[in-house]
Scaffold this motif. Sequence first.
Motif, mmCIF file in Angstrom:
data_model
loop_
_atom_site.group_PDB
_atom_site.id
_atom_site.type_symbol
_atom_site.label_atom_id
_atom_site.label_comp_id
_atom_site.label_asym_id
_atom_site.label_seq_id
_atom_site.Cartn_x
_atom_site.Cartn_y
_atom_site.Cartn_z
ATOM 1 N N ARG A 1 0.841 -1.174 -0.040
ATOM 2 C CA ARG A 1 0.118 -0.233 -0.062
ATOM 3 C C ARG A 1 0.952 1.204 0.019
ATOM 4 O O ARG A 1 0.417 2.275 -0.801
ATOM 5 N N ILE A 2 1.957 1.202 0.852
ATOM 6 C CA ILE A 2 2.985 2.452 0.835
ATOM 7 C C ILE A 2 3.648 2.680 -0.560
ATOM 8 O O ILE A 2 3.630 3.715 -1.101
ATOM 9 N N LEU A 3 3.807 1.309 -1.300
ATOM 10 C CA LEU A 3 4.450 1.448 -2.531
ATOM 11 C C LEU A 3 3.390 2.255 -3.567
ATOM 12 O O LEU A 3 4.000 2.567 -4.519
ATOM 13 N N LEU A 4 2.326 1.878 -3.385
ATOM 14 C CA LEU A 4 1.161 2.366 -4.073
ATOM 15 C C LEU A 4 1.146 3.987 -4.312
ATOM 16 O O LEU A 4 0.832 4.366 -5.463
ATOM 17 N N ILE A 5 1.506 4.596 -3.086
ATOM 18 C CA ILE A 5 1.461 5.900 -3.145
ATOM 19 C C ILE A 5 2.126 6.641 -4.108
ATOM 20 O O ILE A 5 1.559 7.629 -4.744
ATOM 21 N N ALA B 1 -5.420 0.416 -2.970
ATOM 22 C CA ALA B 1 -4.852 0.892 -1.906
ATOM 23 C C ALA B 1 -5.851 0.430 -0.633
ATOM 24 O O ALA B 1 -5.709 -0.091 0.424
ATOM 25 N N GLY B 2 -7.192 1.108 -0.839
ATOM 26 C CA GLY B 2 -8.178 0.720 0.176
ATOM 27 C C GLY B 2 -8.696 -0.566 0.265
ATOM 28 O O GLY B 2 -8.730 -0.984 1.550
ATOM 29 N N VAL B 3 -8.537 -1.383 -0.584
ATOM 30 C CA VAL B 3 -8.671 -2.826 -0.447
ATOM 31 C C VAL B 3 -7.691 -3.403 0.357
ATOM 32 O O VAL B 3 -8.146 -4.355 1.267
ATOM 33 N N LEU C 1 2.860 0.331 11.429
ATOM 34 C CA LEU C 1 2.914 0.546 9.976
ATOM 35 C C LEU C 1 1.389 0.935 9.260
ATOM 36 O O LEU C 1 1.441 1.701 8.593
ATOM 37 N N ASP C 2 0.360 0.107 9.791
ATOM 38 C CA ASP C 2 -0.928 0.141 9.005
ATOM 39 C C ASP C 2 -1.524 1.675 9.099
ATOM 40 O O ASP C 2 -1.748 2.287 8.005
ATOM 41 N N PRO C 3 -1.709 2.310 10.191
ATOM 42 C CA PRO C 3 -2.208 3.532 10.464
ATOM 43 C C PRO C 3 -1.250 4.615 9.496
ATOM 44 O O PRO C 3 -1.847 5.571 9.272
ATOM 45 N N VAL C 4 0.249 4.449 9.701
ATOM 46 C CA VAL C 4 0.929 5.281 8.931
ATOM 47 C C VAL C 4 0.664 5.010 7.428
ATOM 48 O O VAL C 4 0.638 6.384 6.926
ATOM 49 N N ALA C 5 0.554 4.076 6.983
ATOM 50 C CA ALA C 5 0.337 3.798 5.625
ATOM 51 C C ALA C 5 -1.097 4.492 5.209
ATOM 52 O O ALA C 5 -1.320 5.162 4.031
ATOM 53 N N ASP C 6 -2.106 4.401 5.956
ATOM 54 C CA ASP C 6 -3.527 5.009 5.692
ATOM 55 C C ASP C 6 -3.281 6.500 5.790
ATOM 56 O O ASP C 6 -3.855 7.099 4.719
ATOM 57 N N LYS C 7 -2.715 6.990 6.543
ATOM 58 C CA LYS C 7 -2.431 8.496 6.821
ATOM 59 C C LYS C 7 -1.680 9.098 5.580
ATOM 60 O O LYS C 7 -2.185 9.918 4.952
#
Length: 185
Positions: free
Chosen positions: A11-15, A40-42, A64-70
Amino acid sequence: MNLPNILTLFRILLIPLCVFVFYLPFAWSYTASALIFALAGVTDWLDGYLARRLNQSTPFGAFLDPVADKLMVVIVLTLLVERMGVWWFTLPAMIIIGREVLISALREWMAELGKRTSVAVSNVGKFKTALQMISIFILLLAAPERSGVWIISGVIVMYIAAALTLWSMFVYLRAAAPEFKLDSK
């Protein structure tokens, strides 16, 4: 390293991919950046589901999960603020970004006090996040020249998400209020 953590890293790499595609000078770039954001949402939902289902929750994943979301929300909102270029869109984006920074700091501080569970994610927070994601997806999808109903719909959902953002922020602040001591005694 387990599957939920790999999905979070993905998800972070998708940014940067989403940002790159957003700026491509092709008509399909709007649809492609919206689909990358949706992917990324999925993965956000899937990594949490798998971590619980497979009993693979880790401290690294919890960090890492909330960091990736934010990161995803803040960076894509910034792209949209640039594209829209109007105060009435910047306002809800500022509310959402500001709340994310404030609540992240609050959670970190509460964790230092050993009271992180008193500011755990609420149902209002989850609903707020879902509306943010829907709004961002709609607004990424809507090319500026095709504004009309898509832009209006996305902005309306963004304002509802911003209102829920403020509400959830006050819920978290109220939960943490007993820890706010103004004197040093």
